[in-house]
Design an enzyme around this catalytic site. Structure first.
Site, PDB file in Angstrom:
ATOM      1  N   TYR A  40      52.461  36.982  36.555  1.00  0.00           N
ATOM      2  CA  TYR A  40      52.357  38.219  37.108  1.00  0.00           C
ATOM      3  C   TYR A  40      51.371  38.339  38.171  1.00  0.00           C
ATOM      4  CZ  TYR A  40      47.850  39.782  34.787  1.00  0.00           C
ATOM      5  OH  TYR A  40      46.757  39.778  34.401  1.00  0.00           O
ATOM      6  N   LYS A 155      48.134  33.160  36.238  1.00  0.00           N
ATOM      7  CA  LYS A 155      48.007  34.454  36.033  1.00  0.00           C
ATOM      8  C   LYS A 155      49.254  34.775  35.148  1.00  0.00           C
ATOM      9  CE  LYS A 155      46.936  38.859  38.471  1.00  0.00           C
ATOM     10  NZ  LYS A 155      45.766  39.139  37.272  1.00  0.00           N
ATOM     11  N   GLU A 187      34.276  33.649  33.504  1.00  0.00           N
ATOM     12  CA  GLU A 187      34.454  35.197  34.382  1.00  0.00           C
ATOM     13  C   GLU A 187      34.236  36.113  33.571  1.00  0.00           C
ATOM     14  OE1 GLU A 187      38.732  34.865  35.686  1.00  0.00           O
ATOM     15  OE2 GLU A 187      38.996  33.853  33.912  1.00  0.00           O
ATOM     16  N   LEU A 211      40.689  31.985  36.628  1.00  0.00           N
ATOM     17  CA  LEU A 211      41.634  32.650  37.618  1.00  0.00           C
ATOM     18  C   LEU A 211      41.111  32.774  39.249  1.00  0.00           C
ATOM     19  CD1 LEU A 211      44.612  33.839  37.863  1.00  0.00           C
ATOM     20  CD2 LEU A 211      43.345  36.055  38.208  1.00  0.00           C
TER      21      LEU A 211
HETATM   22  C1  LIG Z   1      41.120  36.899  34.147  1.00  0.00           C
HETATM   23  C2  LIG Z   1      40.889  37.279  35.480  1.00  0.00           C
HETATM   24  N1  LIG Z   1      39.955  36.838  36.365  1.00  0.00           N
HETATM   25  C3  LIG Z   1      39.816  37.281  37.510  1.00  0.00           C
HETATM   26  C4  LIG Z   1      40.709  38.578  38.311  1.00  0.00           C
HETATM   27  C5  LIG Z   1      40.521  38.795  39.538  1.00  0.00           C
HETATM   28  O1  LIG Z   1      41.698  38.726  40.485  1.00  0.00           O
HETATM   29  P1  LIG Z   1      41.952  39.391  41.582  1.00  0.00           P
HETATM   30  O2  LIG Z   1      40.766  39.579  42.324  1.00  0.00           O
HETATM   31  O3  LIG Z   1      43.041  38.730  42.221  1.00  0.00           O
HETATM   32  O4  LIG Z   1      42.373  40.746  41.249  1.00  0.00           O
HETATM   33  C6  LIG Z   1      41.597  39.000  37.379  1.00  0.00           C
HETATM   34  C7  LIG Z   1      42.438  39.952  37.609  1.00  0.00           C
HETATM   35  O5  LIG Z   1      43.211  40.710  36.824  1.00  0.00           O
HETATM   36  C8  LIG Z   1      41.686  38.338  35.931  1.00  0.00           C
HETATM   37  O6  LIG Z   1      42.797  38.877  35.126  1.00  0.00           O
END
Ligand SMILES: Cc1ncc(COP(=O)(O)O)c(C=O)c1O
Length: 290
Positions: A40, A155, A187, A211
């Site tokens: 997603y 993701k 994270e 991620l």
């Molecule tokens: C596990 C994880 N890390 C980092 C992020 C941050 O990603 P983004 O800045 O693209 O929203 C998300 C966003 O949902 C996430 O689910």
């Protein structure tokens, strides 16, 4: 100004059709439902502009490649579809939620087979406008052992581990958790982590443990543009407690300052000066839609 979209009036996209949310149905044999076999994206939209739509499409392609699922559309077709779904769900602060699963097979079987079309679902999420004064009060977090798998760069819709981790934070009566694997920070439960040490911004490097967030990418670009030194290196759990500031960053939350971690106050319990500067640059970036 158009009024914000409510769930009841949502028009969603499902496999080639636009229809009311309540009428959007998928088969119980969908592999997304049975196995979480899908990926997603959440793409923030300010006014009518997607914030780094190209970077989100790049990450979508990465996730699809990692699970060996063919991208059902070209980038230009995705962009056209995004424009149509946004047109049908007017509002100011929105985010596009896009999910692609490996589709419906006739039997429950882990084996991947060809010839079954992916399930494509898209909806528009209303995003609360960020209240900067409220955000500046910061959030509390706890550290938790990161027991997720070694493929966090995908993701993936298989989010049960993240649900469990967030639940642990909720039970501890804090807003989020900072995840720690073998003594090093990965994270947040749905966000990337930054710490500030003096004038330097530090964040763990991308890889299979986290991620690659698009907000993270924007922050790194803004730091570079504004001559803030950036280091991407492993961050030990101990380093957190000595940090001048800690931030958790994501598309929907933007940049949240962590003001209490476990039992310790961070940046004297209030958002720090580097956060103030970065938030200012980030707001300008949003308005410019870059
Ligand atoms: C596990 C994880 N890390 C980092 C992020 C941050 O990603 P983004 O800045 O693209 O929203 C998300 C966003 O949902 C996430 O689910």
């Amino acid at each position: 100004m158009s009024s914000p979209i409510s769930a009841a009036r949502q028009t969603v996209y499902l496999n080639g059709c636009f229809l009311p949310l309540a009428e959007a149905k998928i088969s119980v044999m969908d592999r997304g439902f049975l196995f979480g076999d899908g990926v997603y994206e959440v793409i923030p939209v300010f006014g009518h502009k997607l914030l780094r739509g190209d970077a989100h499409l790049r990450r979508l392609q990465h996730s699809l490649d990692r699970i060996s699922l063919q991208n059902p559309m070209s980038d230009s077709d995705w962009m056209q579809l995004f424009a149509r779904v946004l047109e049908k769900n007017p509002g100011e602060n929105r985010a596009i939620y896009l999910q692609i699963s490996r589709g419906v097979y006739p039997s429950r079987d882990l084996t991947v087979k060809s010839g079954y079309p992916a399930t494509i679902f898209m909806m528009v999420l209303p995003v609360k406008e960020i209240d900067l004064a409220l955000l500046a009060k910061g959030i509390k977090a706890i550290t938790i052992e990161d027991f997720r798998w070694d493929a966090c760069d995908i993701k993936s819709t298989s989010l049960v581990a993240s649900v469990m981790l967030r639940q642990q934070a909720t039970r501890a009566k804090v807003e989020d958790a900072v995840l720690v694997k073998h003594g090093y920070v990965t994270e947040g439960t749905a966000s990337n982590l930054f710490l500030v040490d003096g004038n330097t911004l530090i964040t763990p490097p991308t890889g299979h443990q986290l991620l690659s967030g698009i907000t993270r990418e924007i922050i790194l670009d803004l730091a570079t543009e504004n001559n803030i030194p950036v280091i991407q290196r492993p961050v030990s759990q101990q380093a957190l407690y000595h940090a001048d500031e800690i931030w958790l960053a994501s598309s929907t939350r933007e940049i949240a300052p962590v003001v209490k971690l476990d039992d310790q106050l961070i940046s004297k319990g209030a958002a720090g000066p580097m956060w103030q500067r970065m938030m200012g640059w980030y707001q300008l970036q949003k308005q410019a839609g870059r």
